[in-house]
Design an enzyme around this catalytic site. Structure first.
Site, PDB file in Angstrom:
ATOM      1  N   ASP A  40       0.808  -1.229   0.000  1.00 34.96           N
ATOM      2  CA  ASP A  40       0.000   0.000   0.000  1.00 34.96           C
ATOM      3  C   ASP A  40       0.844   1.283   0.000  1.00 34.96           C
ATOM      4  O   ASP A  40       0.359   2.340  -0.372  1.00 34.96           O
ATOM      5  CB  ASP A  40      -0.921   0.028   1.236  1.00 34.96           C
ATOM      6  CG  ASP A  40      -1.867  -1.158   1.280  1.00 34.96           C
ATOM      7  OD1 ASP A  40      -2.072  -1.784   0.228  1.00 34.96           O
ATOM      8  OD2 ASP A  40      -2.389  -1.457   2.374  1.00 34.96           O
TER       9      ASP A  40
ATOM     10  N   ARG B  55     -13.113   0.241 -26.530  1.00 32.13           N
ATOM     11  CA  ARG B  55     -13.792   0.181 -25.230  1.00 32.13           C
ATOM     12  C   ARG B  55     -13.098   1.020 -24.165  1.00 32.13           C
ATOM     13  O   ARG B  55     -11.900   1.280 -24.267  1.00 32.13           O
ATOM     14  CB  ARG B  55     -13.770  -1.265 -24.729  1.00 32.13           C
ATOM     15  CG  ARG B  55     -14.989  -2.028 -25.100  1.00 32.13           C
ATOM     16  CD  ARG B  55     -14.873  -3.452 -24.628  1.00 32.13           C
ATOM     17  NE  ARG B  55     -16.004  -4.202 -25.134  1.00 32.13           N
ATOM     18  CZ  ARG B  55     -16.003  -5.509 -25.339  1.00 32.13           C
ATOM     19  NH1 ARG B  55     -14.924  -6.212 -25.055  1.00 32.13           N
ATOM     20  NH2 ARG B  55     -17.071  -6.112 -25.796  1.00 32.13           N
TER      21      ARG B  55
ATOM     22  N   ARG C 125     -10.500  12.926 -28.416  1.00 33.89           N
ATOM     23  CA  ARG C 125      -9.160  13.245 -28.910  1.00 33.89           C
ATOM     24  C   ARG C 125      -8.682  12.203 -29.912  1.00 33.89           C
ATOM     25  O   ARG C 125      -7.543  12.242 -30.354  1.00 33.89           O
ATOM     26  CB  ARG C 125      -8.170  13.304 -27.737  1.00 33.89           C
ATOM     27  CG  ARG C 125      -8.349  14.507 -26.843  1.00 33.89           C
ATOM     28  CD  ARG C 125      -7.134  14.714 -25.945  1.00 33.89           C
ATOM     29  NE  ARG C 125      -6.862  13.556 -25.082  1.00 33.89           N
ATOM     30  CZ  ARG C 125      -7.415  13.375 -23.872  1.00 33.89           C
ATOM     31  NH1 ARG C 125      -8.271  14.254 -23.400  1.00 33.89           N
ATOM     32  NH2 ARG C 125      -7.114  12.321 -23.166  1.00 33.89           N
TER      33      ARG C 125
ATOM     34  N   ARG D 113      -0.495  -9.115  -4.988  1.00 31.29           N
ATOM     35  CA  ARG D 113       0.382  -9.454  -3.867  1.00 31.29           C
ATOM     36  C   ARG D 113       1.197 -10.718  -4.107  1.00 31.29           C
ATOM     37  O   ARG D 113       2.130 -11.013  -3.375  1.00 31.29           O
ATOM     38  CB  ARG D 113      -0.456  -9.632  -2.591  1.00 31.29           C
ATOM     39  CG  ARG D 113      -0.876  -8.347  -2.003  1.00 31.29           C
ATOM     40  CD  ARG D 113      -1.236  -8.357  -0.538  1.00 31.29           C
ATOM     41  NE  ARG D 113      -1.673  -9.579   0.063  1.00 31.29           N
ATOM     42  CZ  ARG D 113      -2.696  -9.673   0.915  1.00 31.29           C
ATOM     43  NH1 ARG D 113      -3.406  -8.588   1.210  1.00 31.29           N
ATOM     44  NH2 ARG D 113      -3.005 -10.804   1.471  1.00 31.29           N
TER      45      ARG D 113
HETATM   46  O1  F6P Z   1      -2.575  -4.028   3.199  1.00 32.52           O
HETATM   47  C1  F6P Z   1      -2.323  -4.796   2.072  1.00 32.52           C
HETATM   48  C2  F6P Z   1      -3.613  -5.157   1.379  1.00 32.52           C
HETATM   49  O2  F6P Z   1      -3.301  -5.942   0.258  1.00 32.52           O
HETATM   50  C3  F6P Z   1      -4.508  -3.996   0.989  1.00 32.52           C
HETATM   51  O3  F6P Z   1      -4.104  -3.369  -0.204  1.00 32.52           O
HETATM   52  C4  F6P Z   1      -5.855  -4.667   0.885  1.00 32.52           C
HETATM   53  O4  F6P Z   1      -6.910  -3.769   1.099  1.00 32.52           O
HETATM   54  C5  F6P Z   1      -5.786  -5.670   2.000  1.00 32.52           C
HETATM   55  O5  F6P Z   1      -4.419  -5.936   2.242  1.00 32.52           O
HETATM   56  C6  F6P Z   1      -6.504  -6.955   1.729  1.00 32.52           C
HETATM   57  O6  F6P Z   1      -6.485  -7.704   2.886  1.00 32.52           O
HETATM   58  P1  F6P Z   1      -6.801  -9.252   2.965  1.00 32.52           P
HETATM   59  O7  F6P Z   1      -5.670  -9.977   2.289  1.00 32.52           O
HETATM   60  O8  F6P Z   1      -6.873  -9.537   4.406  1.00 32.52           O
HETATM   61  O9  F6P Z   1      -8.082  -9.465   2.223  1.00 32.52           O
END
Ligand code: F6P
Length: 323
Positions: free
Chosen positions: A127, A162, A211, A256
């Site tokens: 984040d 789109r 544009r 992630r």
């Molecule tokens: O804090 C990291 C994060 O990936 C945020 O971007 C996201 O809102 C949250 O964790 C999601 O949490 P979880 O994995 O508990 O659903």
């Protein structure tokens, strides 16, 4: 001989393993004993510790996720939970703790440091919402994953004329969305820090077609008031007036996963090493992050509960470039 423990907490971030590796090996270099705690604060409360040697952290620098596991632990948010954690540390004569994690995790780290344990945090979250570090572990990898998706979406968007909406993570912080928009060449960006109405989004997308563009792209932060769900429902309701087709993709946890980039491995290694240097220097309550290119320890009291502001110059740049 000093004994320390290391844990990863909150959402996992690519590069956490590189940080665990650096913490462990730098601590061993000091002649200290190191314990890995499984599943974040949950493992601290329940006494889930494992002694680490140099080999325990071998072959992990290139792996995403965290070999220690992570969790969001409600019990640790209570006084009883923190007392249980303290007991587990004291039973093992562990006097130092390294907490690799983001905002919520560092709040827990601060609470524990107030109870007499030396705690050093390592700024680690996709984040990038932690003051005390210009950039946090995992951001670069998450950004690259989002960009790969955007580059692909643009190809199909252009074929169909789109508009596409891509929602990225980031909680209440718009950093990931803003950087994804700049690096991905988006027409519109929506961040939680600045309210953008659905009508403004529609205008931005419409202007792109006017544009002469073959596609239009809006990057939305999940924490924005008008997130993907809200925008899609607005566009559905007003489809006749809006005048173009909108498709939505939520990247979610995909951001992630994956192997950490070279940048994240090196950042994590430097911050992990910095955490051990901080403990060796007698820090008792600090966050180790990267500030102006230097590994820096900032008191946790100056970090927890503070909202990191979005850079207005970058916001302006995104608007200038969306032509
Ligand atoms: O804090 C990291 C994060 O990936 C945020 O971007 C996201 O809102 C949250 O964790 C999601 O949490 P979880 O994995 O508990 O659903």
């Amino acid at each position: 001989m000093k004994r320390i423990a290391v844990l990863t907490s909150g959402g996992d971030a690519p590069g956490m393993n590189a940080a665990i590796r650096a913490v462990t090996r730098c601590a061993l270099e000091q002649g200290w004993e190191v314990f890995g705690v499984q599943r974040g604060y949950a493992g601290l409360v329940s006494g889930n510790f494992q002694e680490f040697n140099a080999r325990s952290v071998g072959g992990i620098i290139q792996q995403g996720g965290t070999i220690l596991g992570s969790a969001r632990c409600l019990e640790f948010q209570t006084e009883e939970g923190r007392m249980a954690a303290l007991r587990e540390l004291r039973q093992r004569d562990i006097t130092g703790l390294v907490v690799i994690g983001g905002n919520g995790s560092q709040t827990g780290a601060f609470a524990l440091s107030q109870m007499g344990v030396s705690v050093v945090g390592v700024a680690s979250t996709i984040d990038n919402d932690l003051v005390g570090s210009d950039i946090t572990i995992g951001v670069d990898t998450a950004l690259n994953i989002a960009l790969e998706a955007i580059d692909r979406l643009k190809i199909t968007a252009s074929s169909h004329m789109r508009a596409f909406l891509v929602e990225v993570m980031g909680r209440k912080c718009g950093y990931l969305a803003l950087m994804t928009a700049i690096a991905g060449g988006a027409e519109v960006v929506v961040v939680p820090e600045i309210e953008t109405t659905p009508e403004q989004v529609a205008q931005g997308l419409r202007a792109a077609y006017e544009r002469g563009k073959a596609h239009a792209l809006v990057v939305v932060a999940e924490g924005a008031k008008y997130n993907a769900e809200a925008l899609v429902s607005y566009f559905k309701e007003h489809s006749a007036r809006v005048g173009f087709d909108l498709r939505s993709t939520t990247l979610g946890h995909v951001q992630r996963g994956g192997a950490p980039t070279a940048y994240d491995r090196i950042l994590a290694t430097r911050l992990g090493a910095g955490a051990i240097a901080a403990l060796a220097n007698g820090e008792e309550s600090a966050l180790v992050g990267m500030l102006k290119g230097a590994v820096t320890a900032t008191p946790l009291s100056e970090v927890v509960g503070v909202q990191k502001p979005i850079d207005p110059e970058l916001l302006l740049l995104a608007r200038v470039l969306d032509k």
